[in-house]
Scaffold this motif. Structure first.
Motif, PDB file in Angstrom:
ATOM      1  N   ARG A 124      52.410  -4.145  18.619  1.00 46.10           N
ATOM      2  CA  ARG A 124      51.614  -3.680  19.676  1.00 46.10           C
ATOM      3  C   ARG A 124      50.283  -4.541  19.616  1.00 46.10           C
ATOM      4  O   ARG A 124      49.844  -4.743  20.830  1.00 46.10           O
ATOM      5  CB  ARG A 124      51.082  -2.262  19.298  1.00 46.10           C
ATOM      6  N   GLU A 125      50.029  -5.120  18.532  1.00 48.76           N
ATOM      7  CA  GLU A 125      48.617  -5.864  18.619  1.00 48.76           C
ATOM      8  C   GLU A 125      48.977  -7.305  19.211  1.00 48.76           C
ATOM      9  O   GLU A 125      47.806  -7.725  20.003  1.00 48.76           O
ATOM     10  CB  GLU A 125      48.226  -6.269  17.099  1.00 48.76           C
TER      11      GLU A 125
ATOM     12  N   ASP B 187      55.729 -16.812  15.642  1.00 47.98           N
ATOM     13  CA  ASP B 187      54.399 -17.096  15.980  1.00 47.98           C
ATOM     14  C   ASP B 187      53.869 -17.704  14.608  1.00 47.98           C
ATOM     15  O   ASP B 187      53.397 -17.291  13.552  1.00 47.98           O
ATOM     16  CB  ASP B 187      53.749 -15.642  16.073  1.00 47.98           C
TER      17      ASP B 187
ATOM     18  N   GLY C 177      51.162  -6.373  22.757  1.00 45.10           N
ATOM     19  CA  GLY C 177      50.654  -5.154  23.971  1.00 45.10           C
ATOM     20  C   GLY C 177      51.533  -3.980  23.927  1.00 45.10           C
ATOM     21  O   GLY C 177      52.569  -3.921  23.603  1.00 45.10           O
TER      22      GLY C 177
ATOM     23  N   GLU D  13      52.803  -2.132  14.310  1.00 46.27           N
ATOM     24  CA  GLU D  13      51.635  -2.387  14.599  1.00 46.27           C
ATOM     25  C   GLU D  13      51.442  -3.936  14.976  1.00 46.27           C
ATOM     26  O   GLU D  13      50.397  -3.998  15.794  1.00 46.27           O
ATOM     27  CB  GLU D  13      50.548  -1.960  13.357  1.00 46.27           C
TER      28      GLU D  13
ATOM     29  N   LYS E  76      50.966  -6.672   7.927  1.00 43.00           N
ATOM     30  CA  LYS E  76      51.169  -5.685   8.797  1.00 43.00           C
ATOM     31  C   LYS E  76      52.559  -5.235   8.948  1.00 43.00           C
ATOM     32  O   LYS E  76      53.465  -6.243   8.910  1.00 43.00           O
ATOM     33  CB  LYS E  76      50.884  -6.391  10.064  1.00 43.00           C
TER      34      LYS E  76
ATOM     35  N   ARG F 220      50.770 -18.855  14.405  1.00 40.56           N
ATOM     36  CA  ARG F 220      49.456 -18.524  14.050  1.00 40.56           C
ATOM     37  C   ARG F 220      49.359 -17.314  13.076  1.00 40.56           C
ATOM     38  O   ARG F 220      48.348 -16.987  12.299  1.00 40.56           O
ATOM     39  CB  ARG F 220      48.806 -18.006  15.438  1.00 40.56           C
ATOM     40  N   LEU F 221      50.562 -16.591  12.955  1.00 36.91           N
ATOM     41  CA  LEU F 221      50.655 -15.249  12.063  1.00 36.91           C
ATOM     42  C   LEU F 221      50.959 -15.620  11.121  1.00 36.91           C
ATOM     43  O   LEU F 221      50.743 -15.343   9.990  1.00 36.91           O
ATOM     44  CB  LEU F 221      51.345 -14.250  12.811  1.00 36.91           C
TER      45      LEU F 221
ATOM     46  N   THR G  78      51.690 -11.326   6.572  1.00 38.07           N
ATOM     47  CA  THR G  78      50.731 -10.678   7.343  1.00 38.07           C
ATOM     48  C   THR G  78      49.948  -9.619   6.985  1.00 38.07           C
ATOM     49  O   THR G  78      48.874  -9.184   7.544  1.00 38.07           O
ATOM     50  CB  THR G  78      51.276 -10.322   8.827  1.00 38.07           C
TER      51      THR G  78
END
Lengths: 404, 125
Positions: free
Chosen positions: A72-73, A365, A76, A69, A65, A367-368, A63
């Motif tokens: 949180r992204e 996830d 939330g 980070e 990332k 999607r990630l 990712t």
């Protein structure tokens, strides 16, 4: 060729980062009181940390990332707030224990109390982080960390009974002091599973610019780095069993633990222990300080990176500065590094679910992570990690009260 | 676009891809006979604290007033300044170092980093 060098350094870093005051204190006590009987806790903790470190490296390589980070992204700030505060607390306590460890190593060789050394040690750690780049810190930690191999060498020279050692890899009920036995089992796992390990590794993956082509490298580094680190810790447990348990000596201070190498290395075992303690804690303290600064900076979206000069990321540099100052004050006011380490390692184990569950959610996830999301095996294993963590959490509280 | 999922808490970067902060809250305009319209993103501890609790927001506001380094507790970036939205970040057409979001960074650079020999940051200060 470049990758081969990175693999070698990654493995060395794994060993260097794995072995710290937590392993030293819990391993020496475990061997002294329960001989090889708690090796299973080390094995279980190592399997768990390999999984978590592999996942954190895979996540960041795919990712781009780091974990804070991304949590949180995608989940939330409301979800991240509690793990974030818990992580800061654990980082500061672990850092205090590591600084206390370096200060105690200096006490062992100079006779000057550790409390006097704590603030100067904190200041030197700060200077090291202020001046050095990420790679300089990573490589020096890795290479100097090799000194810990003295425990493996010592274990071999003691000719421990092989069958008894192998039997220790399977969990068994204690014949004496059950509260202390289970508390040590929890603390050994807490020492191996210190959350800074996989949070640091995740940011390190970004600092080293790993991408999807490094997934295989990441897996190899996680398994062999953590595996070799565990071999060193097992060496310490075995030596402590051979040196202390046979004489009925219980280890309840760093002073006693310092004698662990004196039979294998009669003339310089004491100094070698002090050097290993200082080097292992310096490596860990630099990783914990950076991990703290990464976690805070990534949470708030500040500019970060250990290879940048401090003027380019002043808030990142301020975070590790304040972290080091607060952490150094704890041993400086006289809090014993040995007791502080025991409490911190038990807290690490207790709070593991809080800091891992958000990360585990992200690992699933698609999607990630697309095809790199957790598979069935990893998912079953991660669920097991969370369940074991919850059990540790529940078992730890009464044990902390009863075990002292 | 799902604002909460795609925008809130996302990393903001400036024209040069320097990290500026995160989308701590979103200000929207309520309109009659039309869906709400996003006016701006907000950055700052005070709007972030508000999302967790009103008490925490009051504490953040009191701290902001006490230290008075940042020119305003809320720094708003109009939606019109967004130049790119990717999976990794939202890019806005500003220079981070000149914004309110960097007031603390600049203050620390001047009062802390420079005095300790941590470089100048290459800014004009």
């Amino acid at each position: 060729m470049k990758k081969a060098l990175q693999i070698a350094l990654g493995v060395l870093t794994g060993i260097g980062g794995f072995f710290d005051i937590g392993n030293l204190v819990t391993g020496a006590q475990a061997g002294a009181q329960f001989r090889f009987q708690l090796l299973w806790a080390l094995l279980l903790g190592t399997l768990m940390v390999i999984l978590l470190v592999e996942m954190s490296g895979r996540f960041s390589a795919v990712t781009g990332k780091a974990i804070p980070e991304a949590v949180r992204e995608h989940l939330g700030m409301r979800v991240w707030a509690v793990p974030f505060i818990v992580l800061i607390l654990l980082h500061v306590l672990t850092l205090a224990a590591e600084i206390g460890g370096i200060a105690f190593a200096l006490q062992l060789v100079t006779g000057v109390p550790f409390a006097v050394w704590a603030l100067p040690v904190g200041a030197l750690m700060w200077l090291f982080l202020w001046r050095a780049t990420f790679n300089a810190i990573e490589y020096s930690t890795a290479i100097l960390g090799m000194i810990a191999l003295c425990f493996v060498f010592a274990a071999v020279t003691h000719h421990a009974p092989r069958n008894e050692v192998l039997a220790g890899l399977l969990p068994s009920l204690p014949s004496q002091e059950p509260a202390k036995y289970w508390l040590l089992a929890v603390s050994i796992m807490g020492a191996v599973l210190a959350p800074y390990m996989f949070y640091f590794y995740s940011s390190g993956t970004i600092e080293d610019e790993w991408d999807e082509t490094y997934i295989g490298v990441n897996r190899f580094v996680a398994i062999s780095g953590m595996g070799f680190g565990a071999v060193v810790t097992a060496g310490l447990i075995i030596v402590a069993a051979m040196v202390f348990a046979s004489k009925g000596i219980q280890v309840d201070s760093v002073n006693q633990a310092a004698l662990v190498l004196t039979e294998a290395f009669p003339f310089w075992g004491y100094a070698l222990f002090a050097a290993t303690l200082a080097v292992a804690c310096t490596g860990a303290a630099s990783e914990v300080s950076l991990s703290l600064a990464y976690t805070v900076s990534q949470t708030f979206g500040w500019h970060w990176g250990e290879s940048l000069e401090p003027a380019k990321d002043a808030r990142f540099a301020l975070t590790y500065t304040v972290g080091l100052l607060i952490a150094a004050l704890i041993p400086a006011i006289g809090v014993d590094p040995f007791k502080l380490t025991m409490v911190t390692m038990a807290l690490n184990a207790m709070l593991l679910p809080v800091v891992t569950i958000p990360f585990l959610l992200l690992m699933n996830d698609r999607r990630l992570l697309r095809e790199h999301a957790n598979g069935l095996f990893t998912n079953v294993a991660t669920v097991a990690i969370v369940l074991i963590s919850v059990v540790l959490f529940l078992v730890s509280i009464p044990l902390l009260v009863r075990g002292g | 676009m799902d604002l909460i999922r795609e925008v809130l808490d996302k990393q903001l970067v400036d024209r040069n891809e320097d990290r500026l902060g995160r989308v701590d809250s979103i200000a929207a305009e309520l309109r009659e006979d039309a869906p709400p319209r996003v006016v701006q993103f907000e950055l700052g501890f005070v709007p972030l604290a508000r999302r967790i609790s009103i008490r925490l927001e009051r504490l953040a506001a009191a701290l902001h007033k006490r230290f008075a380094v940042r020119r305003s507790a809320r720094y708003g970036i109009p939606w019109s300044q967004v130049t790119d939205v990717t999976m990794h970040h939202i890019q806005v057409d500003v220079i981070a170092d000149e914004t309110v979001a960097y007031d603390w960074e600049r203050w620390l650079r001047r009062h802390f980093v420079k005095r300790l020999g941590g470089g100048s940051g290459g800014s004009s200060e």
